[in-house]
Motif scaffolding. Structure first.
Motif, mmCIF file in Angstrom:
data_model
loop_
_atom_site.group_PDB
_atom_site.id
_atom_site.type_symbol
_atom_site.label_atom_id
_atom_site.label_comp_id
_atom_site.label_asym_id
_atom_site.label_seq_id
_atom_site.Cartn_x
_atom_site.Cartn_y
_atom_site.Cartn_z
ATOM 1 N N PHE A 7 54.340 94.405 33.610
ATOM 2 C CA PHE A 7 54.211 95.722 32.974
ATOM 3 C C PHE A 7 53.972 95.507 31.488
ATOM 4 O O PHE A 7 54.699 94.748 30.841
ATOM 5 C CB PHE A 7 55.479 96.568 33.175
ATOM 6 N N ASP A 8 52.971 96.163 30.945
ATOM 7 C CA ASP A 8 52.677 96.031 29.524
ATOM 8 C C ASP A 8 53.092 97.309 28.795
ATOM 9 O O ASP A 8 52.595 98.387 29.114
ATOM 10 C CB ASP A 8 51.171 95.774 29.319
ATOM 11 N N ILE A 17 51.180 99.880 37.724
ATOM 12 C CA ILE A 17 52.063 99.002 38.510
ATOM 13 C C ILE A 17 51.404 98.638 39.846
ATOM 14 O O ILE A 17 50.621 99.420 40.386
ATOM 15 C CB ILE A 17 53.456 99.635 38.718
ATOM 16 N N PRO A 18 51.749 97.460 40.383
ATOM 17 C CA PRO A 18 51.075 96.992 41.607
ATOM 18 C C PRO A 18 51.312 97.904 42.817
ATOM 19 O O PRO A 18 52.367 98.520 42.948
ATOM 20 C CB PRO A 18 51.709 95.619 41.852
ATOM 21 N N ALA A 19 50.322 97.923 43.698
ATOM 22 C CA ALA A 19 50.366 98.777 44.891
ATOM 23 C C ALA A 19 51.564 98.475 45.783
ATOM 24 O O ALA A 19 52.069 99.351 46.476
ATOM 25 C CB ALA A 19 49.062 98.623 45.676
ATOM 26 N N LEU A 30 65.643 98.477 46.677
ATOM 27 C CA LEU A 30 65.928 98.090 45.295
ATOM 28 C C LEU A 30 66.071 99.334 44.405
ATOM 29 O O LEU A 30 66.951 99.414 43.549
ATOM 30 C CB LEU A 30 64.779 97.206 44.803
ATOM 31 N N GLU A 31 65.200 100.318 44.613
ATOM 32 C CA GLU A 31 65.255 101.559 43.831
ATOM 33 C C GLU A 31 66.551 102.318 44.108
ATOM 34 O O GLU A 31 67.172 102.860 43.197
ATOM 35 C CB GLU A 31 64.048 102.442 44.172
ATOM 36 N N LEU A 355 60.211 102.826 32.637
ATOM 37 C CA LEU A 355 61.604 102.966 33.082
ATOM 38 C C LEU A 355 61.825 102.276 34.434
ATOM 39 O O LEU A 355 62.859 101.650 34.662
ATOM 40 C CB LEU A 355 61.976 104.456 33.164
ATOM 41 N N LEU A 356 60.831 102.384 35.326
ATOM 42 C CA LEU A 356 60.924 101.666 36.611
ATOM 43 C C LEU A 356 61.076 100.176 36.345
ATOM 44 O O LEU A 356 61.928 99.505 36.924
ATOM 45 C CB LEU A 356 59.635 101.861 37.434
ATOM 46 N N HIS A 357 60.242 99.684 35.453
ATOM 47 C CA HIS A 357 60.260 98.262 35.126
ATOM 48 C C HIS A 357 61.615 97.852 34.549
ATOM 49 O O HIS A 357 62.194 96.849 34.929
ATOM 50 C CB HIS A 357 59.118 97.948 34.154
#
Ligand code: FES
Ligand SMILES: [Fe+2]
Length: 361
Positions: A7-8, A17-19, A30-31, A355-357
């Motif tokens: 993530f940049d 973000i990746p598929a 995980l979430e 925020l996900l990252h």
């Protein structure tokens, strides 16, 4: 497989973000563990716990909870009996105690175990020292939030100045009108991504595009929330097609607040709508809308103004659902993994992904 993902923080350089975050069930677990168990979740309404003993049940991530009023205090507990994990409450209602529907252990509204039948002779067993496991509860106006993380910052810290910003709309005084829910065949993040940008407005929502001033539509990211400002487009010559006329309202703007990870608060003059996006699987989610008003109609179905408003909301929701379900299918395509962000229009999506990252890695 590594669960970390690139993530940049610079949107101009960043790829989306990746598929696999939308396709692989491992990310949903995980979430639930790292995001849903640590963030404020909208779980119900103040009017459901207005009187002493009133309760309702809800689910946060994988966890069943119960929220109740004990005199002046709204409390929350895991809805899990200390005996063999039965449910201490079901649905909603009003009771003076919570009785597990497995073997009947009974708890007070403060969570203390007050009766456990036929447990005589059991060593080191003192009901007075046993409590349902509490969770954090916070209310804001008509809304009740829960946070499974006892160490999470208070809701009002997370919301910063949102209450002040929406003060002109007097949301805190609004009362419940009605609710609707949809089961949608997409990952919960596809729906949230879509919510967080106005970029798709001209193509996906031609009807709404006529109402809003697209050029001045902007997204303002904060720490754990973002605000989208959607000024109403000026009406010239009393155009009969238009639904909203900024000249007729005190605040000529719709304000869309998104609270990480999955809650939205859409505020217009005199009414607001909450949206909660609940993951039901890695490729399914349930979206719940609830409407509140400063002057709730006795029967929204019989009220011309509300019938019109709900029909317009359905039109927009149908347009969003259609595109979200196609996107979910295409995220599985062998040719797609990551895309790019529009720096001008997708800063809200990029902020969500940051925020996900932060929470996932
Ligand atoms: S599981 Fe609750 S009383 Fe047995
Ligand atoms: Fe949309």
């Amino acid at each position: 497989m590594a669960l970390v993902f690139p993530f940049d923080p610079n949107i101009e350089r960043a790829a989306t973000i990746p598929a696999r975050l939308y396709n692989d069930p491992v990310y949903l677990e995980l979430e639930r563990e790292r995001i849903f168990a640590h963030t404020w979740q909208l779980v119900g309404r103040s009017d459901q716990v207005k009187e002493h003993g009133q309760f309702f049940t809800a689910t946060v991530g994988n966890d069943a909870i119960v929220v109740l009023r004990d005199r002046e205090t709204v409390r929350g507990f895991y809805n899990v009996c200390l005996h063999r994990a039965g449910p201490v409450a079901q649905g909603c209602g009003k009771r003076n105690t919570l009785q597990c529907r497995y073997h009947g252990w009974t708890y007070g509204l403060d969570g203390t175990l007050i009766r456990a039948p036929e447990m005589q002779g059991v060593e080191r067993f003192d009901p007075a020292e046993m409590h349902l496991v509490p969770i954090q509860i916070a209310t804001w106006g008509p809304l009740v939030f829960a946070n499974l993380d006892g160490k999470a910052p208070p809701l009002l810290d997370v919301l910063e100045d949102v209450p002040r910003r929406v003060a002109p709309f007097r949301c805190e005084e609004m009362a419940y009108v009605t609710r609707k829910e949809w089961d949608i065949a997409c990952n919960w993040k596809v729906y949230v991504d879509n919510y967080l940008e106005g970029y798709h407005l001209p193509v996906v929502h031609p009807g709404l595009h006529k109402e809003l001033d697209y050029d001045n539509y902007k997204v303002e990211p904060h720490r754990y929330f973002s605000i989208q400002h959607a000024p109403l487009r000026a009406v010239h010559g009393g155009n009969p097609d238009r639904r909203y006329d900024p000249a007729r309202t005190e605040v000529a703007e719709a304000v869309y607040v998104w609270l990480f990870p999955n809650m939205m608060l859409n505020v217009y003059m005199g009414q607001m709508q909450t949206n909660v996006v609940i993951p039901m699987g890695h490729d399914r989610c349930r979206v719940v809308f609830e409407w509140f008003s400063a002057a709730p109609p006795a029967d929204p179905a019989a009220d011309a103004e509300w019938t019109r408003l709900l029909a317009f909301s359905d039109e927009i929701q149908d347009e969003d659902i259609e595109i979200c379900e196609i996107v979910q299918r295409n995220l599985r395509s062998r040719v797609y993994d990551r895309g790019r962000y529009s720096a001008a229009r997708e800063n809200g999506v990029h902020h969500f992904h940051s925020l996900l990252h932060e929470f996932l890695t």
